[in-house]
Scaffold this motif. Structure first.
Motif, PDB file in Angstrom:
ATOM      1  N   ASN A  41      65.365  56.485  10.366  1.00 20.30           N
ATOM      2  CA  ASN A  41      66.089  57.690   9.496  1.00 20.30           C
ATOM      3  C   ASN A  41      67.473  57.549   9.653  1.00 20.30           C
ATOM      4  OD1 ASN A  41      63.594  58.535   8.918  1.00 20.30           O
ATOM      5  ND2 ASN A  41      63.369  59.963  10.977  1.00 20.30           N
ATOM      6  N   ASP A  42      68.056  56.918  10.747  1.00 22.57           N
ATOM      7  CA  ASP A  42      69.397  56.920  10.813  1.00 22.57           C
ATOM      8  C   ASP A  42      70.299  55.619  10.173  1.00 22.57           C
ATOM      9  OD1 ASP A  42      72.165  56.810  11.571  1.00 22.57           O
ATOM     10  OD2 ASP A  42      72.021  57.642  13.165  1.00 22.57           O
ATOM     11  N   SER A  43      70.558  55.749   8.957  1.00 25.08           N
ATOM     12  CA  SER A  43      71.229  54.340   8.524  1.00 25.08           C
ATOM     13  C   SER A  43      72.168  53.641   9.188  1.00 25.08           C
ATOM     14  CB  SER A  43      71.658  54.770   6.748  1.00 25.08           C
ATOM     15  OG  SER A  43      72.612  55.653   6.870  1.00 25.08           O
ATOM     16  N   GLY A  44      72.935  54.432  10.128  1.00 28.39           N
ATOM     17  CA  GLY A  44      74.021  53.803  10.946  1.00 28.39           C
ATOM     18  C   GLY A  44      73.423  53.186  12.034  1.00 28.39           C
ATOM     19  N   LYS A  45      72.152  53.296  12.390  1.00 26.52           N
ATOM     20  CA  LYS A  45      71.589  52.588  13.573  1.00 26.52           C
ATOM     21  C   LYS A  45      71.043  50.949  13.423  1.00 26.52           C
ATOM     22  CE  LYS A  45      70.675  56.260  16.710  1.00 26.52           C
ATOM     23  NZ  LYS A  45      69.742  57.162  17.323  1.00 26.52           N
ATOM     24  N   LYS A  46      71.145  50.208  14.323  1.00 30.41           N
ATOM     25  CA  LYS A  46      70.656  48.874  14.044  1.00 30.41           C
ATOM     26  C   LYS A  46      69.015  49.073  14.029  1.00 30.41           C
ATOM     27  CE  LYS A  46      71.751  44.340  16.031  1.00 30.41           C
ATOM     28  NZ  LYS A  46      72.155  43.691  17.094  1.00 30.41           N
ATOM     29  N   LYS A  47      68.733  48.128  12.830  1.00 31.57           N
ATOM     30  CA  LYS A  47      67.267  48.282  12.621  1.00 31.57           C
ATOM     31  C   LYS A  47      66.497  47.109  13.503  1.00 31.57           C
ATOM     32  CE  LYS A  47      67.263  51.481   9.387  1.00 31.57           C
ATOM     33  NZ  LYS A  47      68.333  52.103  10.350  1.00 31.57           N
ATOM     34  N   PRO A  48      65.472  47.340  14.579  1.00 34.91           N
ATOM     35  CA  PRO A  48      64.746  46.280  14.843  1.00 34.91           C
ATOM     36  C   PRO A  48      63.698  45.556  13.820  1.00 34.91           C
ATOM     37  CG  PRO A  48      63.823  48.473  15.285  1.00 34.91           C
ATOM     38  CD  PRO A  48      64.898  48.727  14.431  1.00 34.91           C
ATOM     39  N   LEU A  49      63.171  44.634  14.289  1.00 30.44           N
ATOM     40  CA  LEU A  49      62.444  43.809  13.450  1.00 30.44           C
ATOM     41  C   LEU A  49      60.812  44.452  13.777  1.00 30.44           C
ATOM     42  CD1 LEU A  49      61.216  41.666  11.254  1.00 30.44           C
ATOM     43  CD2 LEU A  49      60.869  40.255  13.484  1.00 30.44           C
ATOM     44  N   ILE A  50      60.420  45.134  12.765  1.00 33.00           N
ATOM     45  CA  ILE A  50      58.989  46.062  13.102  1.00 33.00           C
ATOM     46  C   ILE A  50      57.895  45.381  12.490  1.00 33.00           C
ATOM     47  CG2 ILE A  50      57.799  48.297  13.023  1.00 33.00           C
ATOM     48  CD1 ILE A  50      60.641  49.426  12.022  1.00 33.00           C
ATOM     49  N   ILE A  51      56.975  44.902  13.148  1.00 31.22           N
ATOM     50  CA  ILE A  51      55.803  44.144  12.614  1.00 31.22           C
ATOM     51  C   ILE A  51      54.409  44.916  13.267  1.00 31.22           C
ATOM     52  CG2 ILE A  51      54.660  42.066  12.677  1.00 31.22           C
ATOM     53  CD1 ILE A  51      57.185  40.673  14.156  1.00 31.22           C
ATOM     54  N   ASN A  52      53.515  44.879  11.976  1.00 32.74           N
ATOM     55  CA  ASN A  52      52.256  45.688  12.108  1.00 32.74           C
ATOM     56  C   ASN A  52      51.353  44.422  12.608  1.00 32.74           C
ATOM     57  OD1 ASN A  52      49.916  47.261  11.971  1.00 32.74           O
ATOM     58  ND2 ASN A  52      49.472  45.921  10.066  1.00 32.74           N
ATOM     59  N   VAL A  53      50.756  44.936  13.639  1.00 34.20           N
ATOM     60  CA  VAL A  53      49.518  43.754  14.287  1.00 34.20           C
ATOM     61  C   VAL A  53      48.123  44.647  14.269  1.00 34.20           C
ATOM     62  CG1 VAL A  53      51.154  42.492  15.522  1.00 34.20           C
ATOM     63  CG2 VAL A  53      50.002  44.397  16.618  1.00 34.20           C
ATOM     64  N   GLY A  54      48.000  45.405  13.592  1.00 39.30           N
ATOM     65  CA  GLY A  54      47.049  46.269  13.504  1.00 39.30           C
ATOM     66  C   GLY A  54      46.373  46.144  11.920  1.00 39.30           C
ATOM     67  N   PRO A  55      45.237  47.200  11.638  1.00 36.49           N
ATOM     68  CA  PRO A  55      44.494  47.149  10.441  1.00 36.49           C
ATOM     69  C   PRO A  55      45.480  47.308   9.352  1.00 36.49           C
ATOM     70  CG  PRO A  55      43.331  48.389  11.989  1.00 36.49           C
ATOM     71  CD  PRO A  55      44.639  48.175  12.611  1.00 36.49           C
ATOM     72  N   GLN A  56      46.359  48.080   9.228  1.00 31.31           N
ATOM     73  CA  GLN A  56      47.253  48.514   8.040  1.00 31.31           C
ATOM     74  C   GLN A  56      48.871  48.923   8.740  1.00 31.31           C
ATOM     75  OE1 GLN A  56      45.953  49.098   4.722  1.00 31.31           O
ATOM     76  NE2 GLN A  56      48.517  49.535   4.521  1.00 31.31           N
ATOM     77  N   ALA A  57      49.682  48.292   7.848  1.00 35.76           N
ATOM     78  CA  ALA A  57      51.271  48.596   7.932  1.00 35.76           C
ATOM     79  C   ALA A  57      51.457  49.958   7.458  1.00 35.76           C
ATOM     80  CB  ALA A  57      52.052  47.532   7.094  1.00 35.76           C
ATOM     81  N   VAL A  58      51.828  50.972   8.362  1.00 33.50           N
ATOM     82  CA  VAL A  58      52.234  52.160   8.026  1.00 33.50           C
ATOM     83  C   VAL A  58      53.779  52.725   8.157  1.00 33.50           C
ATOM     84  CG1 VAL A  58      51.722  54.583   8.895  1.00 33.50           C
ATOM     85  CG2 VAL A  58      49.771  53.053   8.880  1.00 33.50           C
ATOM     86  N   ILE A  59      54.364  52.001   9.022  1.00 42.24           N
ATOM     87  CA  ILE A  59      55.650  52.446   9.150  1.00 42.24           C
ATOM     88  C   ILE A  59      56.654  51.734   7.990  1.00 42.24           C
ATOM     89  CG2 ILE A  59      57.610  52.282  10.926  1.00 42.24           C
ATOM     90  CD1 ILE A  59      55.384  52.325  13.163  1.00 42.24           C
ATOM     91  N   PRO A  60      57.614  52.599   7.638  1.00 44.70           N
ATOM     92  CA  PRO A  60      58.528  51.868   6.524  1.00 44.70           C
ATOM     93  C   PRO A  60      59.162  50.635   7.072  1.00 44.70           C
ATOM     94  CG  PRO A  60      58.728  54.233   6.652  1.00 44.70           C
ATOM     95  CD  PRO A  60      57.776  53.743   7.909  1.00 44.70           C
ATOM     96  N   GLY A  61      59.100  49.498   6.028  1.00 39.77           N
ATOM     97  CA  GLY A  61      59.935  48.296   6.533  1.00 39.77           C
ATOM     98  C   GLY A  61      59.091  47.388   7.622  1.00 39.77           C
ATOM     99  N   SER A  62      58.026  47.806   7.972  1.00 36.46           N
ATOM    100  CA  SER A  62      57.478  47.084   9.000  1.00 36.46           C
ATOM    101  C   SER A  62      56.712  45.835   8.059  1.00 36.46           C
ATOM    102  CB  SER A  62      56.625  47.725   9.571  1.00 36.46           C
ATOM    103  OG  SER A  62      55.484  48.377   8.931  1.00 36.46           O
ATOM    104  N   LEU A  63      56.773  44.494   8.684  1.00 37.55           N
ATOM    105  CA  LEU A  63      56.139  43.431   8.203  1.00 37.55           C
ATOM    106  C   LEU A  63      54.640  43.439   8.696  1.00 37.55           C
ATOM    107  CD1 LEU A  63      58.910  40.856   8.564  1.00 37.55           C
ATOM    108  CD2 LEU A  63      58.331  42.068   6.793  1.00 37.55           C
TER     109      LEU A  63
END
Lengths: 172, 133
Positions: free
Chosen positions: B33-55
């Motif tokens: 939510n905070d555009s100023g914060k450093k973004k981690p690499l987010i990866i879905n390893v389940g049935p469905q990607a739900v989190i925005p920006g996740s691979l």
């Protein structure tokens, strides 16, 4: 007069807040009318839960990615063979399976592999499915048993407990 | 006392992650939510990607998906924070998070994290009104 208006206003506010609270928090309970579900089958046909009225309906929330759900399917098949007799008089069991799958091929493969003969529906929305919210699902497998008139008569019965419950209801 | 210590040790050593490698959901939601914060690499390893920006690597229980995960990771800085998540079910029942987390660790990532979803993605993420894609 001003006091009466104030009282009515306050009472209305309390009533409104209470309604909001009950709508937001009321858990699904035995005795409730089962909330309607209208979802597509793998073939794309929309099938509603209410269309199964007249039967004792087990609404089974499952998914191909849920190992305990998949493990439970052979048990459900046994119960279905035991209590699903639509041509006979008396109470008939039917199953309305709602999948929380997200990938259609995985869902279809599981139905085929498990050879499930009952109604299968899904919006393929995983945990974001509105049905998960409506039925306040906290985890799967989860099931709801609905009577012939559409009222919930049991929640989350499995194995021997479900068999015993069905044996009492079917044949009544 | 000794039994309790042994039980704790057994529980700790049984998982490929440590408590400090569990990423609190609120922390990840704040980063998204905070555009100023450093973004981690987010990866879905389940049935469905739900989190925005996740691979989407797909369920970690399947070998092909672990290969997909390794391919995603192969181009990344080893010091970047990597957050994997599944959310199908409680960790105890989840077939996806263990092989996936092991793969991230084996690739040598110094900030490997597993999103702490004790129940499922609905209860621990969607119902808390965290961002959904």
């Amino acid at each position: 007069m001003r006091n009466i208006k104030l009282f009515i206003g306050f009472a209305s506010l309390l009533f409104f807040l209470n309604q909001e609270r009950s709508l937001a928090q009321k858990p699904i309970e035995v005795g409730d009318l089962a909330p309607e579900i209208v979802l597509p089958t793998p073939g794309g046909k929309m099938v509603s839960l209410s269309s199964m009225k007249g039967n004792l309906v087990l609404v089974d929330f499952w998914a191909s990615w849920c190992a305990p759900c998949v493990q439970e399917q052979p048990e459900l098949k046994k119960l279905y063979a035991k209590y699903h007799h639509p041509s006979q008089t008396g109470v008939n069991l039917d199953i309305y399976a709602v999948s929380l799958d997200s990938k259609k091929d995985a869902w279809e493969r599981a139905i085929k592999k498990l050879d499930l003969p009952w109604t299968q529906v899904s919006d393929l929305k995983f945990w974001t499915s509105p049905v998960a919210k409506t039925y306040q699902l906290e985890g799967i497998p989860f099931n709801v048993l609905v009577d012939q008139k559409g009222y919930i008569i049991a929640l989350n019965l499995h194995g021997e407990q479900l068999d015993q419950f069905l044996s009492k209801r079917v044949g009544k | 006392m000794a039994l309790s210590w042994l039980t704790t040790l057994a529980q700790t050593t049984a998982e490929p992650w440590t408590d400090s490698e569990l990423k609190p959901t609120q922390e990840l939601a704040d980063q998204i939510n905070d555009s100023g914060k450093k973004k981690p690499l987010i990866i879905n390893v389940g049935p469905q990607a739900v989190i925005p920006g996740s691979l989407d690597a797909g369920p970690g229980s399947e070998k092909d998906n672990i290969k997909k995960l390794e391919k995603i990771l192969s181009t990344q800085d080893k010091n970047r924070e990597v957050v994997i998540y599944c959310g199908c079910c409680p960790f105890a029942k989840c077939p996806n998070v263990r092989p996936a987390f092991k793969a991230v660790k084996e690739q040598g990532f110094t900030q490997a994290r597993l999103l702490n979803i004790p129940k499922n993605i609905k209860t621990d993420w969607i119902d808390k009104n965290y961002p959904v894609q």
